[in-house]
Design a protein around this motif. Structure first.
Motif, PDB file in Angstrom:
ATOM      1  N   SER A 172       0.802  -1.214   0.000  1.00 50.85           N
ATOM      2  CA  SER A 172       0.000   0.000   0.000  1.00 50.85           C
ATOM      3  C   SER A 172       0.837   1.267   0.000  1.00 50.85           C
ATOM      4  O   SER A 172       0.312   2.359  -0.233  1.00 50.85           O
ATOM      5  CB  SER A 172      -0.944   0.007   1.212  1.00 50.85           C
ATOM      6  OG  SER A 172      -0.226   0.155   2.422  1.00 50.85           O
ATOM      7  N   MET A 192       1.135   1.500  -6.215  1.00 53.66           N
ATOM      8  CA  MET A 192      -0.164   1.543  -5.549  1.00 53.66           C
ATOM      9  C   MET A 192      -0.598   2.971  -5.266  1.00 53.66           C
ATOM     10  O   MET A 192      -1.772   3.324  -5.440  1.00 53.66           O
ATOM     11  CB  MET A 192      -0.117   0.745  -4.242  1.00 53.66           C
ATOM     12  CG  MET A 192      -1.440   0.755  -3.479  1.00 53.66           C
ATOM     13  SD  MET A 192      -2.821   0.040  -4.399  1.00 53.66           S
ATOM     14  CE  MET A 192      -2.478  -1.705  -4.176  1.00 53.66           C
ATOM     15  N   LYS A 205      -4.767  -2.505 -10.184  1.00 49.90           N
ATOM     16  CA  LYS A 205      -3.738  -2.871  -9.217  1.00 49.90           C
ATOM     17  C   LYS A 205      -2.495  -3.430  -9.901  1.00 49.90           C
ATOM     18  O   LYS A 205      -2.579  -4.370 -10.700  1.00 49.90           O
ATOM     19  CB  LYS A 205      -4.293  -3.913  -8.245  1.00 49.90           C
ATOM     20  CG  LYS A 205      -3.321  -4.326  -7.141  1.00 49.90           C
ATOM     21  CD  LYS A 205      -3.979  -5.326  -6.215  1.00 49.90           C
ATOM     22  CE  LYS A 205      -3.029  -5.784  -5.126  1.00 49.90           C
ATOM     23  NZ  LYS A 205      -3.662  -6.778  -4.226  1.00 49.90           N
TER      24      LYS A 205
END
Length: 301
Positions: free
Chosen positions: A111, A116, A170
């Motif tokens: 993350s 990301m 993603k």
């Protein structure tokens, strides 16, 4: 009393830092938000605060949402591509809202990756807040609802939209740190030597190179696509720096993985952050905006 106030805040600072940076993608902005949270905490009627962690995360998140809305408006006039400011992650404790291990730790690292954070830029501020609090830090929906002053049902809807959006975009993520480091070293060596074949061997055929200089330094303003074009660009510019003794090269950990930094007269000049998956480099993020590199001057030494 003052010592207790400070100790409680410092206990929760790693989570506050983590939330603020993932929300904003800039170290300086995150630091400003956490500092403002400290000022509010120190001035608060703490007798009315039942749970300090929840209060501090709530304040930090709301401040970050306000700051993000302002930043998104400014980015509409940003010159070229916008990339997050590199974060020295080996200096940031892996503290979370709850004990994390296994897949949770992987998500916590993923993350904060440049890839990301680029995806999170496409979320609305509320969606981003829900995604960060839920997916990266594991906060319960009820607590997130209280933080955002929304119903739990509304928060679940925001979470669902954010997850679907992120899933569609993603980036693939390589969890093997040794492979990441090996590819980073081979990438840097081939670029410095102008070795096109060596670069092609570590790049995915459909690799993308995204550059962020904000128009303040020389760098491509458009995304370069494909291993051939990316390798030829890097091979053309790499040896120029290698021949100048004022340039230096080092590896360091940024945004949860190894990165390559080029310095000029000891100051950060370029950072290469690599998105690695399937044994090759899927994306090259070239950051040359001097405003985003100044804090790295002592990093990796």
């Amino acid at each position: 009393m003052t010592a207790d106030v400070t100790e409680v805040f410092e206990e929760h600072r790693p989570v506050l830092d983590g939330v603020a940076y993932r929300m904003l993608g800039r170290v300086a902005d995150a630091e400003d938000v956490v500092q403002e949270a400290w000022l509010r905490w120190s001035a608060a009627d703490r007798g009315q605060v039942r749970e300090p962690r929840g209060y501090l995360v709530r304040v930090t998140t709301r401040l970050a949402i306000d700051r993000l809305r302002q930043a998104q408006a400014r980015r509409e006039t940003y010159v070229g591509s916008w990339l997050p400011e590199p974060l020295v992650t080996d200096l940031v404790p892996a503290a979370t809202a709850q004990q994390q291990d296994g897949a949770d730790r992987v998500m916590l690292t993923e993350s904060v990756s440049v890839a990301m954070l680029v995806v999170l830029e496409s979320l609305s501020p509320l969606e981003r807040a829900v995604f960060v609090l839920r997916e990266a830090f594991g906060f319960p929906y009820g607590e997130i609802a209280e933080t955002l002053e929304r119903s739990e049902a509304a928060v679940r809807q925001l979470a669902g939209r954010a997850r679907r959006h992120v899933a569609e975009r993603k980036p693939r993520f390589e969890v093997d740190p040794q492979l990441q480091r090996d590819l980073t070293e081979r990438f840097l060596k081939a670029a410095v030597e102008g070795d096109v074949r060596g670069l092609v061997s570590v790049l995915a055929p459909e690799v993308r190179m995204v550059s962020d200089s904000a128009g303040k330094a020389k760098a491509p303003r458009r995304v370069i696509l494909g291993a051939d074009k990316v390798s030829r660009f890097l091979a053309a510019v790499g040896p120029q720096g290698a021949q100048d003794p004022a340039f230096g090269f080092r590896l360091l950990e940024l945004n949860g993985g190894p990165a390559a930094m080029v310095t000029y007269e000891g100051r950060p000049d370029v950072v290469f952050s690599l998105d690695v998956a399937d044994g090759v480099i899927q994306a090259v993020y070239l950051i040359r905006n001097p405003d985003k590199l100044a804090h790295l001057e002592s990093a990796g030494e």
